[in-house]
Design a protein around this motif. Structure first.
Motif, PDB file in Angstrom:
ATOM      1  N   SER A 115       0.087 -35.614 -17.445  1.00  0.00           N
ATOM      2  CA  SER A 115      -0.541 -34.832 -16.276  1.00  0.00           C
ATOM      3  C   SER A 115       0.525 -33.866 -15.457  1.00  0.00           C
ATOM      4  O   SER A 115       1.659 -34.494 -15.728  1.00  0.00           O
ATOM      5  CB  SER A 115      -1.144 -36.373 -15.580  1.00  0.00           C
ATOM      6  OG  SER A 115      -2.275 -36.828 -15.822  1.00  0.00           O
ATOM      7  N   PRO A 122      -5.510 -29.120  -7.597  1.00  0.00           N
ATOM      8  CA  PRO A 122      -6.260 -30.348  -8.219  1.00  0.00           C
ATOM      9  C   PRO A 122      -5.510 -30.463  -9.721  1.00  0.00           C
ATOM     10  O   PRO A 122      -4.546 -29.695 -10.107  1.00  0.00           O
ATOM     11  CB  PRO A 122      -7.638 -30.270  -8.959  1.00  0.00           C
ATOM     12  CG  PRO A 122      -8.515 -29.391  -8.127  1.00  0.00           C
ATOM     13  CD  PRO A 122      -6.904 -28.091  -8.294  1.00  0.00           C
ATOM     14  N   ARG A 123      -4.934 -31.993  -9.618  1.00  0.00           N
ATOM     15  CA  ARG A 123      -4.289 -32.761 -11.264  1.00  0.00           C
ATOM     16  C   ARG A 123      -4.392 -31.885 -12.399  1.00  0.00           C
ATOM     17  O   ARG A 123      -6.237 -31.747 -12.852  1.00  0.00           O
ATOM     18  CB  ARG A 123      -4.230 -34.125 -11.448  1.00  0.00           C
ATOM     19  CG  ARG A 123      -3.952 -34.514 -12.818  1.00  0.00           C
ATOM     20  CD  ARG A 123      -4.714 -35.863 -13.105  1.00  0.00           C
ATOM     21  NE  ARG A 123      -4.086 -36.974 -11.699  1.00  0.00           N
ATOM     22  CZ  ARG A 123      -3.292 -37.972 -11.456  1.00  0.00           C
ATOM     23  NH1 ARG A 123      -2.724 -38.447 -12.413  1.00  0.00           N
ATOM     24  NH2 ARG A 123      -3.635 -38.270 -10.405  1.00  0.00           N
ATOM     25  N   PHE A 124      -4.039 -31.495 -13.500  1.00  0.00           N
ATOM     26  CA  PHE A 124      -4.116 -31.074 -14.664  1.00  0.00           C
ATOM     27  C   PHE A 124      -4.060 -31.907 -16.152  1.00  0.00           C
ATOM     28  O   PHE A 124      -2.453 -32.105 -15.663  1.00  0.00           O
ATOM     29  CB  PHE A 124      -3.623 -29.828 -14.859  1.00  0.00           C
ATOM     30  CG  PHE A 124      -3.869 -28.477 -16.365  1.00  0.00           C
ATOM     31  CD1 PHE A 124      -5.174 -28.349 -17.123  1.00  0.00           C
ATOM     32  CD2 PHE A 124      -3.212 -28.545 -17.631  1.00  0.00           C
ATOM     33  CE1 PHE A 124      -5.361 -27.572 -18.277  1.00  0.00           C
ATOM     34  CE2 PHE A 124      -3.258 -28.143 -18.335  1.00  0.00           C
ATOM     35  CZ  PHE A 124      -4.510 -27.546 -18.692  1.00  0.00           C
ATOM     36  N   TYR A 157      -8.488 -31.022 -18.740  1.00  0.00           N
ATOM     37  CA  TYR A 157      -9.470 -30.791 -17.573  1.00  0.00           C
ATOM     38  C   TYR A 157      -8.411 -31.311 -16.999  1.00  0.00           C
ATOM     39  O   TYR A 157      -6.958 -31.288 -16.328  1.00  0.00           O
ATOM     40  CB  TYR A 157     -10.234 -31.934 -17.785  1.00  0.00           C
ATOM     41  CG  TYR A 157      -9.821 -33.032 -18.176  1.00  0.00           C
ATOM     42  CD1 TYR A 157      -9.041 -34.166 -17.132  1.00  0.00           C
ATOM     43  CD2 TYR A 157      -9.354 -33.681 -18.850  1.00  0.00           C
ATOM     44  CE1 TYR A 157      -8.892 -35.575 -16.947  1.00  0.00           C
ATOM     45  CE2 TYR A 157      -8.973 -35.146 -19.427  1.00  0.00           C
ATOM     46  CZ  TYR A 157      -8.384 -35.546 -18.442  1.00  0.00           C
ATOM     47  OH  TYR A 157      -7.966 -37.144 -18.458  1.00  0.00           O
ATOM     48  N   PHE A 158      -9.063 -30.656 -15.867  1.00  0.00           N
ATOM     49  CA  PHE A 158      -8.740 -30.387 -13.352  1.00  0.00           C
ATOM     50  C   PHE A 158      -9.156 -32.062 -13.472  1.00  0.00           C
ATOM     51  O   PHE A 158     -10.719 -32.227 -14.120  1.00  0.00           O
ATOM     52  CB  PHE A 158      -9.284 -29.023 -13.010  1.00  0.00           C
ATOM     53  CG  PHE A 158      -8.099 -28.765 -13.073  1.00  0.00           C
ATOM     54  CD1 PHE A 158      -7.256 -28.324 -12.708  1.00  0.00           C
ATOM     55  CD2 PHE A 158      -8.791 -26.851 -14.612  1.00  0.00           C
ATOM     56  CE1 PHE A 158      -7.005 -26.892 -13.423  1.00  0.00           C
ATOM     57  CE2 PHE A 158      -7.880 -26.132 -14.777  1.00  0.00           C
ATOM     58  CZ  PHE A 158      -6.741 -25.768 -14.022  1.00  0.00           C
ATOM     59  N   GLN A 169     -14.034 -34.764 -13.488  1.00  0.00           N
ATOM     60  CA  GLN A 169     -13.446 -34.530 -14.396  1.00  0.00           C
ATOM     61  C   GLN A 169     -13.596 -33.555 -15.089  1.00  0.00           C
ATOM     62  O   GLN A 169     -15.178 -33.375 -14.907  1.00  0.00           O
ATOM     63  CB  GLN A 169     -13.155 -35.225 -15.653  1.00  0.00           C
ATOM     64  CG  GLN A 169     -11.952 -36.350 -15.281  1.00  0.00           C
ATOM     65  CD  GLN A 169     -11.465 -37.261 -16.779  1.00  0.00           C
ATOM     66  OE1 GLN A 169     -12.097 -37.199 -17.424  1.00  0.00           O
ATOM     67  NE2 GLN A 169     -10.857 -38.301 -16.022  1.00  0.00           N
ATOM     68  N   GLY A 171     -13.491 -29.984 -17.421  1.00  0.00           N
ATOM     69  CA  GLY A 171     -12.973 -29.080 -18.948  1.00  0.00           C
ATOM     70  C   GLY A 171     -13.630 -29.242 -19.604  1.00  0.00           C
ATOM     71  O   GLY A 171     -14.651 -28.888 -20.720  1.00  0.00           O
TER      72      GLY A 171
END
Length: 284
Positions: A115, A122-124, A157-158, A169, A171
């Motif tokens: 991650s 947002p986190r990828f 996904y994000f 989530q 993606g």
């Protein structure tokens, strides 16, 4: 440390006027605990002597950035299972994180997630999961077929901003499923059962339980949806279908929390075309 003047903190009658701001501080505190960067956050308001100024103090206790967990599970289905988890930079607020988890059992699996957490967006995440499953199908109390299959799953996904109770989530998901062994009374061929697809994936989770295990109050809700729009196998080209999963768990304490009632609801469905690959009509 944040300073507030007397006319901002208190009304004319001396009562606290910053209820909305204090509630905001409490919410921000819970969210900060929710991202697991801190094990404890305490805030207090102190008066400065001989002034009309008050000071908001925040006391933060950081967690170790890395994580390691081990667990043992015993049940009637797989006898004994060993669960392991290793997380690098798990409890850092930003940067690159890595998590590796596995279950060593009759039906083993392993999952790796990398991650990147920026400060604003947002986190990828990119994840890979491998699972080996042995499945037995019974009809009228007698064994009809046994299937051993392998599942490979890759996701990009994000996921959500920092939040304590809510997780989201969105993606893409690529699935590859292959039959390892298949036996049945009718000796049906399973050479055409292998499947590989690409799907749009999304999930929403809400969890305000007081503890992840042996909860005494709160609810946990999960909704997962996938729409498979492309199949890499020629025989499944043109099929577009999706699967939906909904789960709901509620924890209701009784008799001063000596007894907890746990109503549960689980539902899943396939939508789209009337013809599905074997894995999505029977095995998923």
């Amino acid at each position: 440390i944040v300073s507030y003047s007397n006319d901002v903190l208190f009304k004319g009658d001396g009562t606290l006027a910053l209820t909305n701001k204090i509630n905001w501080v409490g919410s921000a505190t819970l969210n900060s605990v929710g991202v697991s960067a801190y094990s404890k956050i305490i805030f207090t308001i102190d008066e400065v002597d001989d002034t009309d100024t008050y000071i908001l103090n925040l006391e933060l206790t950081k967690k170790s950035p890395h994580n390691f967990g081990i667990g043992l599970r015993i049940d009637s289905k797989e006898a004994v299972s060993l669960l392991l988890d290793l997380g690098l930079n798990t409890h850092k607020l930003t940067g690159v994180k890595f998590d590796l988890s596995t279950k060593l059992s009759y039906n083993p699996w392993v999952k790796a997630v990398v991650s990147f957490v920026p400060r604003v967006f947002p986190r990828f995440n990119v994840s890979y999961r491998f699972k080996s499953t042995y499945l037995r199908t019974d009809i009228d109390g007698a064994a009809y077929s046994t299937t051993s299959y392998l599942k490979h799953q890759v996701r990009a996904y994000f996921s959500e901003f920092h939040s304590l109770n809510i997780g989201t989530q969105l993606g893409l998901e690529a699935d590859y499923n292959t039959i390892n062994a298949f036996f049945s009374k009718d000796n049906h061929a399973s050479d055409d059962a292998d499947n590989a697809s690409l799907a749009l994936y999304g999930s929403f989770k809400f969890d305000n339980r007081d503890a992840p295990y042996l909860s005494k109050r709160g609810v946990a809700l999960t909704f997962v949806g996938k729409w498979r729009f492309y199949d890499f196998y020629e025989k499944y080209k043109g099929l577009q279908y999706g699967d939906i999963l909904f789960t709901f768990d509620s924890y209701i304490p009784l008799f001063n929390e000596r007894l907890v009632i746990q109503p549960q609801l689980y539902a899943s469905a396939l939508i789209g075309t009337h013809s599905y690959p074997l894995f999505y009509s029977n095995l998923v």
